[in-house]
Design a protein around this motif. Structure first.
Motif, PDB file in Angstrom:
ATOM      1  N   THR A   1      93.102  36.588  44.146  1.00 14.06           N
ATOM      2  CA  THR A   1      93.914  37.376  43.521  1.00 14.06           C
ATOM      3  C   THR A   1      94.368  37.100  42.017  1.00 14.06           C
ATOM      4  O   THR A   1      94.104  35.729  41.841  1.00 14.06           O
TER       5      THR A   1
ATOM      6  N   SER B   1      99.962  39.063  43.023  1.00 14.61           N
ATOM      7  CA  SER B   1      99.021  39.357  44.232  1.00 14.61           C
ATOM      8  C   SER B   1      99.746  40.305  44.831  1.00 14.61           C
ATOM      9  O   SER B   1     100.384  40.335  45.864  1.00 14.61           O
TER      10      SER B   1
ATOM     11  N   SER C   1      96.169  44.616  41.963  1.00 10.80           N
ATOM     12  CA  SER C   1      94.885  44.538  42.558  1.00 10.80           C
ATOM     13  C   SER C   1      94.214  46.025  42.670  1.00 10.80           C
ATOM     14  O   SER C   1      92.976  45.793  42.104  1.00 10.80           O
TER      15      SER C   1
ATOM     16  N   ASP D   1      93.501  43.722  49.476  1.00  6.61           N
ATOM     17  CA  ASP D   1      94.197  43.672  47.993  1.00  6.61           C
ATOM     18  C   ASP D   1      94.520  42.325  47.724  1.00  6.61           C
ATOM     19  O   ASP D   1      94.879  41.913  46.560  1.00  6.61           O
ATOM     20  N   HIS D   2      95.098  41.608  48.845  1.00  4.02           N
ATOM     21  CA  HIS D   2      95.732  40.552  48.798  1.00  4.02           C
ATOM     22  C   HIS D   2      95.898  40.240  49.962  1.00  4.02           C
ATOM     23  O   HIS D   2      95.839  40.659  51.244  1.00  4.02           O
TER      24      HIS D   2
ATOM     25  N   ALA E   1      90.965  40.755  40.214  1.00  2.20           N
ATOM     26  CA  ALA E   1      90.689  42.270  40.637  1.00  2.20           C
ATOM     27  C   ALA E   1      89.642  42.643  39.879  1.00  2.20           C
ATOM     28  O   ALA E   1      88.975  43.522  40.419  1.00  2.20           O
TER      29      ALA E   1
END
Length: 716
Positions: free
Chosen positions: A195, A199, A204, A428-429, A675
């Motif tokens: 990330t 994060s 993201s 996404d994290h 991202a």
């Protein structure tokens, strides 16, 4: 992507199902007649006729009514639909002579009972719950036909907050059996991606969907010019962020769909999307109606069947019970770290673990059956459960298993679509676990900064410390603070020496005294905003980016106190002499030159930390001082600045490593850092499958979008 058809009720069963539902509904009406006051059916012919009319009402009329009443269903998470359905039952009683429904309350009870009976009959006729879902999907798929050769579609399914390491263990240990089957069969590959410094979902998803997350330093941050806190979770702020980063070429442009996200990704079909929530507010005009239809399509797919709302309520009640049991077990076994899980939280949790999950799945089902080229959906439940329960504790993994079940259902349902689909799963994290900063050290980071800046918390209200703690630990926290003030590490000693010399040098201006602001101050002229594992300190009375030298003159105890604190990993500040510098207890990293004095404070945060922090320092929204929590690689823990067990939002540990599971036939992504880089990978996969590159014709180009930044770099 192919999927096993599975055991599904075959032809000839539909008439049987209709007759059985009719018979069960008739029996239920007879029982209600005897049990429910204010409801009467004196003649034997009335229950079967009323049951038939109610079936026609819910199957034919109700979906048409809901198209008009959709905002009510959305705002009330489906419960408002039963009020409307009850009103319809009340009106229906006037059509059948002799039937008495005394009031709306009685009519709602009848409507809920009928929906429950229908749901029970469907469940009985299905072999299991997955079979029920698949049969409904098959029924809805009737009439969908292909429109000639089209590129293979892609469903991007985001499991919010699931780190790469936790995903691997979940696959190994049977928590995610559907993903495990893909990996063991060789159809998919599991890898990780790194990330950005921030994060968290805001940065993201903005980068993944729009290809740019510039100037998004956290989930919330302080806007010095307007003296306000920007929150990605605010619909107005999310819409403004999207306008700045969108260029009409998002990942979902060209007929795609997005569900449960913060931003649209330029999709034409969205639901549960923060930046598009304003589209659901009633307004006049054809354009407003078109926007509402665009934003509400997913809700309609779910709430068009009143059984869904009833099922959601029932499953939510079960989830509340599970949460209460899990919290009680933690207290009984003295599990640490832990946070308070009482108050309204058990009632609020099902909004993410049940309601949003079900709405998202049905919206995706509609996308698949409509043959939309690409869809991206966010499943929030695991992230929410891990915040309060921990990364791999039983209740968090139970939520993760339920998400895996939905992925498997969508995999099977894709077989019914008018085009072939690939499924890609990602996060996404991740999350990093640890005892929250406040319960570990006896004060919040806002209170710490306020104290170091000469005030005992400023305008900030006293917040109850969360999680189990004892007086000994609190005393030790204050003792550590006192000891650091007396001595401390080499960097703190050096900073104090600089302050002593600076006191002898006059500077250009003094700060205005007593200036109030809309945002609470941690100390006079000091604002602190927290985003997981980062705390951002701003000085609203000093224009522009405040330099290290200026901070030393006005708040001499701040930087030494921060770098020597056991809960602080590193501090970013901009030096007038050396540019952006990262300060740690035992060393300094000058980002402009890469020069490290002493022990590198970014060492525990991986090989990409210096580049990511340097990028964050260039943001216009970067705070004057940014604090990242301390990560301990030996325990794999860090103390978040928010009251969470599992948390994210900075650097340190699993939070900075998301997972990515993709078909083996796709081009290998290589090492993915940030991202924006992940957006390019996903966009490349779509291009490889034959999806046309979006042109963005007619779209507004945001000033922070990838297109605007590209034009700026080439000097056009």
């Amino acid at each position: 992507m192919t999927a096993a058809v599975g055991r599904v009720l075959q032809r000839g069963r539909t008439p049987a199902r209709v007759l059985l539902t009719w018979a069960a509904s008739t029996a239920a009406l007879v029982v209600l007649d005897r049990w429910l006051g204010g409801f009467a059916m004196p003649s034997g012919w009335q229950p079967p006729l009323t049951a038939l009319l109610l079936g026609l009402l819910t199957g034919v009329v109700w979906p048409l009514v809901l198209r008009v009443a959709l905002p009510l269903a959305v705002v009330t998470l489906g419960l408002g639909s039963f009020l409307l359905l009850g009103a319809a039952v009340l009106g229906l009683s006037f059509l059948v002579p002799g039937v008495v429904v005394a009031d709306l309350r009685t009519a709602v009870v009848v409507a809920v009972t009928m929906a429950g009976v229908s749901g029970v009959v469907s469940s009985v006729l299905a072999i299991d719950e997955d079979e029920l879902f698949f049969r409904r999907a098959r029924r809805r798929a009737r009439g969908t036909a292909g429109a000639g050769p089209r590129p293979t579609g892609v469903l991007f399914l985001q499991v919010d907050g699931l780190s790469h390491d936790t995903a691997r263990r979940a696959v190994r240990d049977g928590t995610m059996p559907h993903l495990a089957n893909w990996l063991r069969s060789g159809s998919h590959v599991l890898t990780s991606w790194h990330t950005d410094w921030s994060s968290q979902t805001g940065a993201s998803v903005c980068g993944i969907l729009h290809g740019s997350n510039a100037d998004v330093p956290g989930f919330r941050w302080y806007d010095k010019e307007r003296d306000r806190v920007v929150r990605v979770s605010s619909p107005a702020d999310a819409a403004a962020i999207e306008r700045a980063h969108s260029d009409g070429r998002g990942l979902l442009a060209g007929g795609g769909a997005g569900h449960g996200n913060l931003f649209t990704g330029d999709a034409e079909h969205v639901s549960l999307t923060m930046s598009a929530l304003a589209h659901l507010v009633p307004g006049g005009g054809r354009r407003a109606r078109r926007r509402r239809a665009r934003a509400g399509a997913g809700y309609y797919a779910y709430f068009a069947d009143p059984v869904n709302a009833l099922r959601t309520v029932a499953v939510s009640v079960v989830d509340v019970y599970r949460e209460l049991v899990a919290a009680a077990r933690e207290r009984r076994d003295d599990v640490r770290p832990r946070v308070s899980r009482g108050g309204l939280y058990p009632l609020v949790r099902p909004a993410t673990t049940v309601v949003s999950r079900d709405v998202v799945v049905f919206a995706l089902l509609e996308d698949v059956l409509a043959g939309r080229p690409v869809a991206y959906a966010d499943f929030l439940g695991y992230d929410e459960a891990a915040h309060h329960g921990g990364l791999e504790r039983a209740d968090s993994l139970a939520v993760l298993r339920s998400i895996d079940q939905q992925v498997g259902r969508l995999h099977r349902a894709a077989r019914l679509a008018p085009r072939e689909y690939h499924l890609v799963c990602l996060s996404d994290h991740g999350q990093t676990q640890g005892e929250p900063f406040a319960s570990r050290f006896g004060e919040t980071v806002e209170q710490l900064v306020g104290r170091l800046c000469g005030a005992g918390g400023g305008d900030l209200p006293d917040r109850a410390l969360t999680g189990p703690r004892d007086s000994r630990r609190l005393t030790e926290g204050w003792q550590v603070g006192a000891a650091l003030a007396e001595g401390g590490g080499p960097v703190a000693r050096r900073l104090r020496e600089r302050v002593e010399r600076a006191e002898q040098v006059p500077h250009a201006h003094e700060l205005p005294a007593g200036r109030a602001g809309r945002v609470p101050r941690a100390a006079p002229g000091v604002v602190v905003t927290v985003s997981g594992h980062t705390a951002m300190v701003s000085f609203p009375d000093v224009p522009g980016r405040v330099s290290l030298e200026e901070v030393e003159r006005h708040w001499p105890a701040l930087l030494p106190g921060l770098v020597d604190h056991d809960g602080v990993g590193f501090v970013l500040v901009h030096s007038a002499e050396h540019g952006p510098v990262v300060l740690g207890r035992d060393g300094v990293h000058r980002l402009a030159t890469g020069e490290v004095l002493g022990e590198d404070p970014l060492g525990p945060y991986g090989p990409h930390a210096a580049r990511l922090v340097a990028r964050g320092s260039t943001f216009g929204n970067c705070a004057d001082v940014v604090v990242n929590s301390r990560y301990d690689p030996d325990t794999d823990e860090a103390s978040a600045f928010e009251p969470h067990v599992g948390s994210h939002g900075g650097l340190g540990g699993p939070q900075q490593h998301g997972f990515l599971l993709h078909p083996r036939a796709f081009r290998p992504p290589g090492e993915v850092v940030g991202a924006e880089a992940l957006h390019r990978v996903l966009r490349g996969w779509l291009s490889d499958l034959g999806h046309p590159e979006p042109t963005g014709d007619g779209a507004r180009v945001g000033e922070l979008s990838a297109t605007a930044r590209r034009v700026s770099r080439v000097g056009v």
